[in-house]
Design a protein around this motif. Structure first.
Motif, short mmCIF file in Angstrom:
data_model
loop_
_atom_site.label_atom_id
_atom_site.label_comp_id
_atom_site.label_asym_id
_atom_site.label_seq_id
_atom_site.Cartn_x
_atom_site.Cartn_y
_atom_site.Cartn_z
N HIS A 4 125.87 49.17 33.52
CA HIS A 4 125.21 47.76 33.78
C HIS A 4 125.58 46.67 32.83
O HIS A 4 125.90 45.47 33.03
CB HIS A 4 123.49 48.00 33.88
N SER A 5 125.58 47.23 31.41
CA SER A 5 125.75 46.26 30.50
C SER A 5 127.33 45.63 30.43
O SER A 5 127.49 44.78 29.78
CB SER A 5 125.40 46.87 29.19
N ALA A 33 134.75 56.13 35.67
CA ALA A 33 134.13 57.21 35.81
C ALA A 33 132.68 57.24 36.22
O ALA A 33 132.12 57.98 37.19
CB ALA A 33 134.34 58.14 34.59
N GLU A 34 131.88 56.11 35.65
CA GLU A 34 130.38 55.93 36.09
C GLU A 34 130.41 55.32 37.50
O GLU A 34 129.50 55.66 38.08
CB GLU A 34 129.53 55.35 35.16
N LEU A 36 132.71 55.79 39.81
CA LEU A 36 133.24 56.70 41.00
C LEU A 36 132.36 57.24 42.04
O LEU A 36 132.65 57.02 43.11
CB LEU A 36 134.15 57.68 40.10
N PRO A 37 131.33 57.72 41.51
CA PRO A 37 130.36 58.17 42.61
C PRO A 37 129.80 57.41 43.57
O PRO A 37 129.83 57.72 44.94
CB PRO A 37 129.21 58.77 41.85
N TYR A 38 129.75 56.08 43.22
CA TYR A 38 129.31 55.00 44.29
C TYR A 38 130.26 54.62 44.99
O TYR A 38 130.15 54.55 46.22
CB TYR A 38 128.72 53.82 43.44
N MET A 39 131.51 54.54 44.38
CA MET A 39 132.80 54.16 45.25
C MET A 39 132.93 55.13 46.36
O MET A 39 133.34 55.07 47.55
CB MET A 39 134.01 53.95 44.53
N GLN A 40 132.58 56.71 45.99
CA GLN A 40 132.95 57.86 46.79
C GLN A 40 132.08 57.75 47.82
O GLN A 40 132.24 57.92 49.24
CB GLN A 40 133.08 59.02 45.94
N ARG A 41 130.77 57.45 47.54
CA ARG A 41 129.73 57.42 48.53
C ARG A 41 129.73 56.44 49.74
O ARG A 41 129.53 56.52 50.78
CB ARG A 41 128.33 57.32 47.64
N PHE A 42 130.12 55.13 49.22
CA PHE A 42 130.37 54.08 50.16
C PHE A 42 131.65 53.83 50.65
O PHE A 42 132.02 52.97 51.52
CB PHE A 42 129.77 52.81 49.50
N SER A 43 132.63 54.67 50.35
CA SER A 43 134.06 54.35 51.01
C SER A 43 134.17 54.56 52.45
O SER A 43 133.54 55.80 52.79
CB SER A 43 135.00 55.44 50.21
N GLY A 44 134.54 53.87 53.04
CA GLY A 44 134.58 53.94 54.55
C GLY A 44 133.22 53.61 55.26
O GLY A 44 133.26 53.62 56.40
N LYS A 45 132.44 53.24 54.50
CA LYS A 45 131.04 52.58 54.87
C LYS A 45 131.26 50.95 55.28
O LYS A 45 131.91 50.36 54.39
CB LYS A 45 129.89 52.85 54.05
N THR A 46 130.29 50.56 56.12
CA THR A 46 130.32 48.90 56.49
C THR A 46 129.15 48.52 55.55
O THR A 46 128.03 49.20 55.62
CB THR A 46 130.12 48.58 57.81
N MET A 291 126.70 44.58 40.90
CA MET A 291 125.59 45.33 40.29
C MET A 291 124.72 46.14 40.80
O MET A 291 124.12 47.18 40.54
CB MET A 291 125.00 43.97 39.43
N GLU A 292 124.37 45.44 42.23
CA GLU A 292 123.58 46.20 43.16
C GLU A 292 124.09 47.50 43.48
O GLU A 292 123.09 48.37 43.90
CB GLU A 292 123.08 45.18 44.19
N LEU A 293 125.04 47.36 43.83
CA LEU A 293 125.86 48.57 44.53
C LEU A 293 126.31 49.80 43.73
O LEU A 293 126.45 50.86 44.02
CB LEU A 293 127.04 48.25 45.57
N LEU A 294 126.80 49.25 42.46
CA LEU A 294 127.56 50.24 41.69
C LEU A 294 126.85 50.69 40.38
O LEU A 294 127.53 51.22 39.39
CB LEU A 294 129.03 49.77 41.39
#
Length: 305
Positions: A4-5, A33-34, A36-46, A291-294
């Motif tokens: 976040h910072s 690296a931090e 990455l999990p958010y990017m993977q979770r939302f990849s392919g999502k609208t 900031m909200e998504l990742l």
């Protein structure tokens, strides 16, 4: 050091313009690296983003929104941008000598005003956003709710405010085709009724209905407030997350009041139609979408079922 910072300077330096930042190489790798999990979770999502308010007027904030969208698109997320354009409409009405009128918080849209609304939203505002996205490395297509029968509406004759509509149906065929082809759709919120008459529709409501029709993972409403606050004068009382039951309870208590009521109702409606989560965020904060998504902390209020 938390994601976040440091996300804001990282994004500003890395997302579009590969300039040298103040972060070390290790900091940059740690941030990725931090995230990455958010990017993977939302990849392919609208993800449907309603864009408006201060973020449309401030060039720096506008650049941040565009950067956010292009970054999400680059990592495989499917963003759809839905926009209003109130300030720009008012500016052009003034140039044409037409005095803006409002009734119950809604714009009174006579025939002359509707022509300006359609010209400004579907032309100047829409195409400028498309151009900015493409200058930042994305691929965008601008359209209005009239294209492909995307937004159909009925005129709200009972409110006596002219050519203002309530969305009755969304045909997502064209949007699905665009996102499947790796484009970022940019939607101006002008709809048509069954007779082909253009109608001005609320951008929040349109975004919510589009998110539901697309079965989007998330709806993000960019506003000029930090989120849902217990005390409207104290940002420290912001709710980071709420569910539908809590939203209704806060509305009954008068905590959710005024202009926040239709925004929360919009979120509840799209959640009831299959959207996973809705977010109300402060568009006045740079890179608030990312900031909200990742980040774990987020910057606004997330509403879930």
């Amino acid at each position: 050091m938390t994601l976040h910072s440091v996300m804001l300077p990282f994004i500003a330096a890395q997302a579009v313009n590969p300039v040298v930042s103040q972060l070390s190489n290790l900091d940059r790798v740690s941030i990725l690296a931090e995230a990455l999990p958010y990017m993977q979770r939302f990849s392919g999502k609208t993800i449907v983003v309603k864009y408006g308010g201060a973020a449309m007027k401030d060039p720096t904030l506008k650049a941040g929104v565009i950067t956010d969208l292009v970054l999400l698109w680059t990592v495989g997320i499917r963003p759809v941008l839905v926009h209003g354009g109130g300030p720009e409409i008012n500016s052009w009405l003034a140039k044409l000598g037409i005095e803006p009128q409002f009734k119950g918080g809604l714009r009174v849209t006579d025939a002359g005003t509707m022509e300006v609304v359609e010209m400004v939203l579907g032309g100047r505002v829409n195409k400028s956003l498309v151009s900015l996205i493409q200058q930042s490395g994305g691929k965008a297509v601008g359209l209005s709710g009239k294209d492909g029968g995307l937004l159909q509406a009925r005129q709200m004759v009972e409110k006596d405010i002219g050519y203002v509509g309530e969305v009755t149906r969304v045909d997502p065929t064209l949007l699905n085709s665009l996102v499947d082809s790796r484009y970022i759709p940019v939607v101006a919120t002008v709809a048509t009724d069954k007779h082909g008459q253009a109608l001005n529709v609320n951008a929040d409501t349109a975004a919510g209905e589009i998110a539901a029709a697309l079965q989007a993972e998330k709806l993000i409403l960019m506003t000029d407030v930090p989120g849902v606050l217990r005390d409207k004068n104290d940002v420290a009382t912001k709710y980071n997350s709420l569910n539908i039951h809590e939203c209704r309870q806060l509305t009954d208590e008068g905590v959710i009041a005024g202009g926040m009521i239709p925004k929360v109702q919009c979120c509840i409606r799209c959640l009831s139609q299959g959207v996973t989560a809705a977010h109300i965020i402060d568009g006045r904060s740079r890179h608030s979408v990312l900031m909200e998504l990742l980040t774990n902390e987020g910057v606004g209020t997330m509403i879930t079922g």
